[in-house]
Design an enzyme around this catalytic site. Sequence first.
Site, PDB file in Angstrom:
ATOM      1  N   HIS A   1      -2.688 -15.554  10.830  1.00  0.00           N
ATOM      2  CA  HIS A   1      -1.407 -16.233  10.594  1.00  0.00           C
ATOM      3  C   HIS A   1      -0.271 -15.363  11.132  1.00  0.00           C
ATOM      4  CE1 HIS A   1      -0.704 -13.552   7.234  1.00  0.00           C
ATOM      5  NE2 HIS A   1      -1.743 -14.015   6.560  1.00  0.00           N
TER       6      HIS A   1
ATOM      7  N   HIS B   1      -0.143 -11.535  10.344  1.00  0.00           N
ATOM      8  CA  HIS B   1      -0.981 -10.664  11.192  1.00  0.00           C
ATOM      9  C   HIS B   1      -0.338 -10.513  12.569  1.00  0.00           C
ATOM     10  CE1 HIS B   1      -4.012 -12.816   8.497  1.00  0.00           C
ATOM     11  NE2 HIS B   1      -3.855 -11.607   7.985  1.00  0.00           N
TER      12      HIS B   1
ATOM     13  N   CYS C   1     -10.247  -7.325  -7.890  1.00  0.00           N
ATOM     14  CA  CYS C   1      -9.689  -8.527  -7.251  1.00  0.00           C
ATOM     15  C   CYS C   1     -10.345  -8.688  -5.890  1.00  0.00           C
ATOM     16  CB  CYS C   1      -8.173  -8.410  -7.102  1.00  0.00           C
ATOM     17  SG  CYS C   1      -7.514  -9.754  -6.078  1.00  0.00           S
TER      18      CYS C   1
ATOM     19  N   CYS D   1      -7.813  -8.745  -2.860  1.00  0.00           N
ATOM     20  CA  CYS D   1      -7.349  -7.420  -2.393  1.00  0.00           C
ATOM     21  C   CYS D   1      -8.531  -6.547  -2.015  1.00  0.00           C
ATOM     22  CB  CYS D   1      -6.610  -6.655  -3.482  1.00  0.00           C
ATOM     23  SG  CYS D   1      -5.265  -7.475  -4.281  1.00  0.00           S
TER      24      CYS D   1
ATOM     25  N   CYS E   1      -3.804 -11.382 -10.574  1.00  0.00           N
ATOM     26  CA  CYS E   1      -3.394 -10.395  -9.574  1.00  0.00           C
ATOM     27  C   CYS E   1      -2.088 -10.899  -8.951  1.00  0.00           C
ATOM     28  CB  CYS E   1      -4.494 -10.266  -8.521  1.00  0.00           C
ATOM     29  SG  CYS E   1      -3.868  -9.660  -6.935  1.00  0.00           S
TER      30      CYS E   1
ATOM     31  N   HIS F   1      -2.584 -12.161  -5.245  1.00  0.00           N
ATOM     32  CA  HIS F   1      -3.441 -13.304  -4.930  1.00  0.00           C
ATOM     33  C   HIS F   1      -3.370 -14.428  -5.957  1.00  0.00           C
ATOM     34  CE1 HIS F   1      -4.887 -10.156  -2.271  1.00  0.00           C
ATOM     35  NE2 HIS F   1      -5.067 -11.161  -1.452  1.00  0.00           N
TER      36      HIS F   1
ATOM     37  N   LYS G   1       6.369 -17.319  -0.709  1.00  0.00           N
ATOM     38  CA  LYS G   1       5.205 -16.576  -0.240  1.00  0.00           C
ATOM     39  C   LYS G   1       4.339 -17.499   0.621  1.00  0.00           C
ATOM     40  CE  LYS G   1       1.477 -13.931  -2.061  1.00  0.00           C
ATOM     41  NZ  LYS G   1       1.251 -12.628  -2.441  1.00  0.00           N
TER      42      LYS G   1
ATOM     43  N   LYS H   1      -1.539 -21.385   1.574  1.00  0.00           N
ATOM     44  CA  LYS H   1      -2.122 -22.661   2.024  1.00  0.00           C
ATOM     45  C   LYS H   1      -1.734 -23.781   1.063  1.00  0.00           C
ATOM     46  CE  LYS H   1      -6.107 -21.021   4.562  1.00  0.00           C
ATOM     47  NZ  LYS H   1      -7.418 -20.473   4.289  1.00  0.00           N
TER      48      LYS H   1
HETATM   49  N1  MSP Z   1      -8.381  -5.477   5.841  1.00  0.00           N
HETATM   50  C1  MSP Z   1      -7.243  -4.946   5.203  1.00  0.00           C
HETATM   51  C2  MSP Z   1      -6.644  -3.818   6.016  1.00  0.00           C
HETATM   52  C3  MSP Z   1      -7.562  -2.680   6.314  1.00  0.00           C
HETATM   53  S1  MSP Z   1      -6.818  -1.505   7.352  1.00  0.00           S
HETATM   54  C4  MSP Z   1      -7.823  -0.204   7.277  1.00  0.00           C
HETATM   55  C5  MSP Z   1      -6.184  -6.029   5.030  1.00  0.00           C
HETATM   56  N2  MSP Z   1      -6.272  -7.088   5.821  1.00  0.00           N
HETATM   57  S2  MSP Z   1      -5.276  -8.361   5.802  1.00  0.00           S
HETATM   58  O1  MSP Z   1      -5.892  -9.357   6.641  1.00  0.00           O
HETATM   59  O2  MSP Z   1      -4.978  -8.742   4.478  1.00  0.00           O
HETATM   60  O3  MSP Z   1      -3.989  -7.892   6.550  1.00  0.00           O
HETATM   61  C6  MSP Z   1      -2.939  -7.278   5.852  1.00  0.00           C
HETATM   62  C7  MSP Z   1      -1.853  -6.943   6.837  1.00  0.00           C
HETATM   63  O4  MSP Z   1      -1.419  -8.115   7.552  1.00  0.00           O
HETATM   64  C8  MSP Z   1      -0.568  -6.430   6.177  1.00  0.00           C
HETATM   65  O5  MSP Z   1      -0.633  -5.075   5.824  1.00  0.00           O
HETATM   66  C9  MSP Z   1       0.422  -6.703   7.277  1.00  0.00           C
HETATM   67  O6  MSP Z   1       0.240  -5.762   8.285  1.00  0.00           O
HETATM   68  C10 MSP Z   1      -0.022  -8.075   7.769  1.00  0.00           C
HETATM   69  N3  MSP Z   1       0.607  -9.144   6.985  1.00  0.00           N
HETATM   70  C11 MSP Z   1      -0.021 -10.058   6.200  1.00  0.00           C
HETATM   71  N4  MSP Z   1       0.920 -10.847   5.612  1.00  0.00           N
HETATM   72  C12 MSP Z   1       2.151 -10.473   5.990  1.00  0.00           C
HETATM   73  C13 MSP Z   1       3.451 -10.914   5.700  1.00  0.00           C
HETATM   74  N5  MSP Z   1       3.688 -11.917   4.878  1.00  0.00           N
HETATM   75  N6  MSP Z   1       4.481 -10.267   6.292  1.00  0.00           N
HETATM   76  C14 MSP Z   1       4.285  -9.239   7.176  1.00  0.00           C
HETATM   77  N7  MSP Z   1       3.044  -8.794   7.458  1.00  0.00           N
HETATM   78  C15 MSP Z   1       1.961  -9.364   6.871  1.00  0.00           C
HETATM   79  O7  MSP Z   1      -5.309  -5.843   4.198  1.00  0.00           O
END
Ligand code: MSP
Length: 486
Positions: A20, A23, A128, A131, A145, A148, A294, A297
């Site tokens: 999304h 990422h 969780c 997380c 949590c 989530h 936030k 979905k």
């Molecule tokens: N797999 C773990 C990370 C392991 S790194 C050794 C993880 N993955 S995640 O798919 O949940 O991705 C989290 C990351 O995605 C956040 O830290 C950020 O970089 C990015 N983001 C996810 N949602 C976001 C927002 N709403 N806003 C900005 N960045 C976001 O955690």
Amino acid sequence: MMKNKFYITTPIYYASGDPHIGHAFTTIYADVIARYKRLGNYDVEFSTGLDEHGAKIENIAFSKNISTQKFVDDIAEKYISLWDKLDIKYDDFIRTTSLKHKRNVVELINKLLSSGDIYEGFYEGFYCNGCENFISKKDLINGVCPDHLNPPQLIKEKNYFFKLKKYLPIIKQKILDDEISILPKNRKKEILNIIESGISDFSITREKVKWGIPFPSDRKQTIYVWVEALMNYITVLDYPSDIFLKYWPADVHIIGTEINKFHSIYWPAILLSLDLPLPKTIFVHGLFTINGQKMSKTIGNVINPNDLIIKYGSDASRYLLLSQFSAFEHGDIKEVEFDKKYNENLANGIGNLCERIFSLAVKNGICGISNNFKLDPSVLEIFNNFEVNYQCYMRGYDLFNALKSIDNLIREIDVYLELKKPWSASLYTDSNELDTILESLLWSIDKIKKSIEPFMPSTAIKINDFMLNLQINKGKKLNLFPRMIL
Ligand code: MSP
């Protein structure tokens, strides 16, 4: 001359669903910095990838009735295709189900085992799945949590633990001394507060999760997903290869706030135990909501980055995501702002400025900057001021303000153009004066092109190609950002 190395990483995202714009935001952020450093003649290694193990992914694949490997393979394809479309120029993409990762993780875990920092224990408490984290009762809000919004599982299992507490005083000192620099400063403070309030040893294995890397000294257990995920930053370099020796330690890990504790406390502790150098900087950006809520979905406000690219193109999508809020704080992305900003700053900004300057120059027989051209001192002054700010923002990873300074610069050159009116030939009896103005304007576009290059790489190429062929392109439109009809 030997180039300085620069190693930059993004988190590896969970292969639990489609990518999304959250990422995309982090990955574009890192890509801009990587490109900026490459332009500054650094030997850059930029890694990203996917976190493919753990209970969450195992459960989702099971509920969809597909093999877990097939499920993560499909997600990986989606990420790779998206990064391709967004012009993300990574050097390596690590998947934690790859042999390279698994082999290196086992080697690292064996090293941890021989350090004497692992002991057998029992975990009884909350977990969780969202997380992939062991959480305590005090972290819950109304029993769920907060990230989530689901009640955690109550688990009881045999685990192997890592002696985190042993390393906390050293880590605290290194953070205080900025030996591990946590940016921005408020994120450093949060970590110091967490250390201050006490933090316990953590599990490095799971007893009941099958979808993971077997723990070498007790194969009934798998390695806790966060431990192997953090290790991706060195397994991607094929630890302990020459590439690893060349690029490690990371110059900067780019992450979101919610995973700061893992990167600023757990990861340094693991590295200290492995006797490996620590990352130099951890840049922790804020998270954004969409239209004030936030991303979820259920709410239905998840923006698919592919839709954004279809509507605005890759460069404009990169610009629009980075220009809405400062990553130094949490922010909000408003969908209505996309069209507005696109028209105001891209179509009417850089797009229109290029169009006007190129057509004015060609009309007056100026098809490039001559060798002995004189730069208008007032243009030079605009650029000197810009350059100081821009470089300072870029070096401090403040991309929001770097972009703002570019927008400002474009406005200032627009003002210069309006002031000089090079379309009114009657104002210029001395044709040298007009040439100076037009050449100064072409010079400005060349400079603007360089500053936007890390943000909008294909726009920079388009400007460059058009400018090199002004004569041939006479009468043609560059059409960088066609205006949106609202
Ligand atoms: N797999 C773990 C990370 C392991 S790194 C050794 C993880 N993955 S995640 O798919 O949940 O991705 C989290 C990351 O995605 C956040 O830290 C950020 O970089 C990015 N983001 C996810 N949602 C976001 C927002 N709403 N806003 C900005 N960045 C976001 O955690």
